[in-house]
Design an enzyme around this catalytic site. Structure first.
Site, short mmCIF file in Angstrom:
data_model
loop_
_atom_site.label_atom_id
_atom_site.label_comp_id
_atom_site.label_asym_id
_atom_site.label_seq_id
_atom_site.Cartn_x
_atom_site.Cartn_y
_atom_site.Cartn_z
NE ARG A 143 -6.61 -36.83 -55.93
CZ ARG A 143 -5.71 -37.08 -55.16
NH1 ARG A 143 -4.64 -37.40 -55.02
NH2 ARG A 143 -6.38 -35.81 -54.24
CB CYS A 176 -5.26 -48.93 -55.32
SG CYS A 176 -3.65 -48.71 -55.04
CG ASP A 202 -12.05 -35.52 -47.52
OD1 ASP A 202 -12.47 -34.18 -47.80
OD2 ASP A 202 -10.40 -36.04 -48.11
CE LYS A 248 -8.07 -35.41 -45.55
NZ LYS A 248 -7.42 -34.16 -46.48
CG ASP A 283 -12.92 -40.68 -49.76
OD1 ASP A 283 -13.11 -39.77 -49.37
OD2 ASP A 283 -11.61 -39.96 -50.42
NE ARG A 318 -10.12 -31.22 -50.71
CZ ARG A 318 -10.11 -32.08 -50.32
NH1 ARG A 318 -11.36 -32.22 -50.18
NH2 ARG A 318 -9.53 -32.87 -49.37
CE1 TYR A 319 -9.50 -28.40 -44.77
CE2 TYR A 319 -8.90 -29.31 -46.95
CZ TYR A 319 -9.53 -29.64 -45.56
OH TYR A 319 -9.82 -30.80 -45.29
CB CYS A 365 -7.62 -45.27 -56.56
SG CYS A 365 -7.10 -43.82 -56.86
CB CYS A 385 -0.22 -45.30 -60.21
SG CYS A 385 -1.20 -43.73 -59.58
NE ARG A 432 -4.79 -27.37 -44.27
CZ ARG A 432 -5.52 -27.84 -43.42
NH1 ARG A 432 -6.07 -29.24 -43.17
NH2 ARG A 432 -6.24 -26.69 -42.93
S1 SF4 Z 1 -4.95 -45.17 -54.07
FE1 SF4 Z 1 -4.70 -44.57 -56.44
S2 SF4 Z 1 -3.35 -43.06 -56.82
FE2 SF4 Z 1 -2.81 -43.84 -54.98
S3 SF4 Z 1 -1.28 -45.63 -55.85
FE3 SF4 Z 1 -3.50 -46.51 -55.36
S4 SF4 Z 1 -4.25 -45.87 -57.87
FE4 SF4 Z 1 -2.54 -44.48 -57.51
#
Ligand code: SF4
Length: 391
Positions: free
Chosen positions: A156, A151, A352, A359, A315, A134-135, A154, A147, A138
């Site tokens: 993603r 979370c 972001d 960002k 996000d 995206r840059y 998250c 994972c 980078r």
């Molecule tokens: S934020 Fe998303 S990618 Fe990061 S540890 Fe938690 S579930 Fe996994």
């Protein structure tokens, strides 16, 4: 002036609890687990709570939670490591900041037109199946959908825990594409959590990137120092990270209740092999959207040699509307932190931008008025407005 200063300081931060050992806090269901088992990352990984029955058996579900876990299961998966589960403060019930990050609620099913499955435009900017640029300088390699925990906020979450394993061929192709881009100087190894990969796969990634003469910086994005710190009790992993040093390790602690003896031990192990540590918190409504909450977390991180690097505006990912705050809420957090912590403890507060536009720093406004190149009025951390003769 003195009076103002005292008033500012009288807004007390929440007090960080004595840093706890998750082993000492482990729920009754794990009372018979030995210290050695608890310290083993394989034991932690294989005993993750992956469905409503697991969670209920170990930490007890609140009435609304079973239905929520079952309802969201088709869209978003659930996983909680024993270490993280042990940090839940059951007496706080639904208000526990650890529980909120780990256990789904029905709010995840709320639909809003501004929520996206790919808020950062990573598919749009893909240079291979699992690499994104995206840059100009980078690139990011998305190494795994796995994972230690899922979370609830998250970015993603539309992929993590839901898709087939990424093959070695796809990883090799991603590395090849990144190496072919000569302007790329800085590579993020991300996911999911890359430390879910085998040590062999990690070594392959680091070794391949280190062969390049145009890549200066390798960053490893992992939440495991917080969610499964036992991963760093693996001497083979530490040997690999040491061999390809320096590795910049970006982790994510969001709340002081995530401070633990095990996490401190993990951060120390990483420091001792030359990793450079930074923390990327996510600003989460009802969890850490007050400076008084983040201040003790950041103090603890500094003590452990991990610099608060970013505070991300949450996000606009699907299923996260209940966590999102206004931009202004974050500006107020930053205003509270300034003056309470030295510059070392003040993260960049960033958004972001949706669609992969990158960002952008969000900064509280301290210039109250005046005339550029003449007299300016500047507000300090406790609200005093000072005249400044500009040049
Ligand atoms: S934020 Fe998303 S990618 Fe990061 S540890 Fe938690 S579930 Fe996994």
């Amino acid at each position: 002036m003195e009076e103002l200063e005292l008033n500012a300081l009288s807004r007390k931060p929440i007090v960080i609890q004595d840093v706890v050992s998750s082993y000492d806090r482990r729920p009754d269901a794990w009372r018979d687990v030995s210290e050695k088992e608890w310290a083993s990352w394989e034991w932690q990984w294989s005993h993750r709570l992956l469905n409503a029955d697991d969670v209920d058996r170990v930490i007890g579900l609140l009435p609304h939670e079973r239905r929520a876990i079952e309802d969201v299961a088709d869209q978003f998966s659930v996983a909680v490591s024993p270490h993280y589960a042990a940090l839940i403060h059951s007496e706080l019930k639904a208000e526990c900041p650890i529980r909120k990050q780990a256990i789904p609620t029905a709010s995840e099913l709320e639909c809003h037109e501004d929520l996206m499955s790919d808020p950062l435009g990573e598919y749009r900017h893909a240079i291979s199946f699992c690499a994104t640029r995206r840059y100009p300088d980078r690139a990011l390699i998305y190494t795994t959908h796995e994972c230690a925990m899922r979370c609830r906020h998250c970015t993603r979450r539309g992929r993590v825990g839901l898709m087939e394993r990424i093959s070695h061929e796809d990883l090799s192709k991603a590395v090849e594409c990144v190496l072919a881009e000569e302007r790329v100087r800085d590579v993020l190894i991300s996911g999911g959590d890359p430390l879910s990969l085998s040590n062999e796969e990690l070594e392959f990634l680091f070794a391949s990137l280190r062969k390049s003469d145009h890549i200066d910086v390798i960053r490893l994005c992992t939440r495991m120092p917080c969610t499964l710190p036992q991963r760093f009790n693996d001497p083979d992993l530490l040997d690999i990270l040491n061999k390809y040093s320096p590795i910049y390790v970006n982790t994510q602690f969001n709340h002081p209740y995530e401070a633990s003896c095990e996490a401190a031990h993990a951060l120390k192990a990483l420091r001792q092999i030359g990793c450079i540590l930074g923390n990327q918190s996510v600003l989460l409504r009802g969890i850490n959207d007050r400076g008084e909450v983040l201040e003790p977390l950041y103090r603890w991180l500094l003590r452990e040699g991990c610099r608060p690097y970013y505070l991300f505006l949450c996000d606009a990912a699907q299923g996260t509307s209940h966590f999102r705050t206004s931009i202004q809420a974050g500006l107020e957090v930053m205003d509270t932190l300034r003056g309470r912590l030295s510059g070392l403890g003040i993260p960049h507060y960033v958004i972001d931008l949706p669609g992969g536009y990158g960002k952008v720093d969000l900064c509280p406004q301290h210039i109250e008025g005046g005339e550029p190149n003449a007299r300016m009025r500047i507000r300090n951390w406790f609200g005093a407005v000072v005249d400044y003769k500009d040049v």
